[in-house]
Design a protein around this motif. Structure first.
Motif, mmCIF file in Angstrom:
data_model
loop_
_atom_site.group_PDB
_atom_site.id
_atom_site.type_symbol
_atom_site.label_atom_id
_atom_site.label_comp_id
_atom_site.label_asym_id
_atom_site.label_seq_id
_atom_site.Cartn_x
_atom_site.Cartn_y
_atom_site.Cartn_z
ATOM 1 N N GLN A 116 0.831 -1.202 0.000
ATOM 2 C CA GLN A 116 0.000 0.000 0.000
ATOM 3 C C GLN A 116 0.865 1.251 0.000
ATOM 4 N N GLY A 142 -7.857 5.079 0.360
ATOM 5 C CA GLY A 142 -8.745 3.956 0.084
ATOM 6 C C GLY A 142 -8.342 3.183 -1.152
ATOM 7 N N ASN A 145 -5.131 1.115 -0.567
ATOM 8 C CA ASN A 145 -5.481 -0.054 0.235
ATOM 9 C C ASN A 145 -6.194 -1.091 -0.630
ATOM 10 N N TYR A 146 -7.141 -0.617 -1.433
ATOM 11 C CA TYR A 146 -7.902 -1.524 -2.296
ATOM 12 C C TYR A 146 -6.990 -2.237 -3.290
ATOM 13 N N TYR A 205 -11.356 2.847 2.658
ATOM 14 C CA TYR A 205 -11.257 1.599 1.905
ATOM 15 C C TYR A 205 -12.629 1.104 1.474
ATOM 16 N N GLU A 209 -13.848 0.424 -2.238
ATOM 17 C CA GLU A 209 -14.221 -0.951 -2.584
ATOM 18 C C GLU A 209 -15.616 -0.976 -3.213
#
Length: 250
Positions: A116, A142, A145-146, A205, A209
């Motif tokens: 990340q 986000g 992270n995704y 996140y 997502e």
């Protein structure tokens, strides 16, 4: 990237050497993915491998031992220490299934945290700074992270982590959810404790997502086109509002 080792003893360094070498090789593979698909053009200067204690007290006061400071990534490879820290996020809540996941999480999960940090260096992100505060932090955090989780975890692990963070947001929303994600970084001085900080990462996140998996049907080009359209139009409304996600957690 240079590899810098900052441990207080040779014994501690040797204890984590296998993990460091394993992660370094895996990161080269993920780096190629970022270069080919996600506009990674300039690498950070290096990675500082260090202890949990030094990462959170000496190099920084950030309570999470994985971050980028300037052009350098800092991370602790100590899986046992990470497991304890992740359980600490629960603030003593009796959530046995989540506690069990964090207490036994794999080094694959830990590796996604390092990945990340590298993803932040992609040129896909067009954020600007207002003084010392980065604007629209939620989208970049986000998305990084995704992308790391989507590429590096198998389907079952990916869904498990996602479901855990859905539950954590529900558990902590009354305590930490009284601000918009547009205030992501500005909220941190008032929420220096671990869970208060992580709450916004969980939310960021989950919004990304949903945007990718549901709204865009996994079409990342659509997401980034909308992101760039919003920028070219002069950012006349908040990015959350542009994506019609400002009420996502209500």
């Amino acid at each position: 990237m240079k590899q810098i080792y900052a441990f207080e003893s040779q014994e501690e360094y040797m204890k984590h050497l296998n993990t460091i070498e394993k992660f370094s090789e895996k990161l080269k593979v993920y780096q190629h993915v970022l270069e080919e698909k996600y506009a990674l053009a300039t690498l950070p200067k290096g990675i500082v491998w260090t202890s949990m204690n030094l990462a959170t007290t000496f190099f920084s006061e950030i309570p999470v031992p994985a971050y980028t400071n300037g052009d350098v990534i800092y991370i602790s490879p100590d899986l046992s220490a990470w497991r304890r820290l992740l359980v600490e996020q629960l603030e003593g809540q009796d959530i046995s299934e989540i506690e069990d996941f964090y207490a036994h999480c794999s080094d694959d999960y830990l590796f996604t945290i390092l990945a990340q940090e590298l993803t932040h260096h992609s040129n896909l992100f067009i954020e600007e700074y207002n003084g010392d505060t980065k604007l629209n932090t939620w989208f970049e955090e986000g998305m990084c992270n995704y992308l790391s989780r989507k590429h590096l975890l198998d389907h079952a692990e990916f869904k498990e982590v996602t479901n855990i963070e859905v539950e954590l947001v529900e558990i902590f929303k009354d305590k930490y959810g009284q601000h918009s994600l547009d205030e992501f970084e500005s909220n941190f001085p008032q929420s220096r404790n671990l869970s208060g900080r992580m709450f916004d990462y969980w939310r960021s996140y989950l919004i990304v997502e949903f945007l990718v998996e549901v709204r865009a049907n996994q079409d990342l080009d659509w997401i980034f086109n909308e992101y760039n359209n919003w920028d070219r139009a002069g950012r006349t409304i908040p990015l959350l509002e542009h994506f019609e996600m400002e009420n996502f957690f209500n």
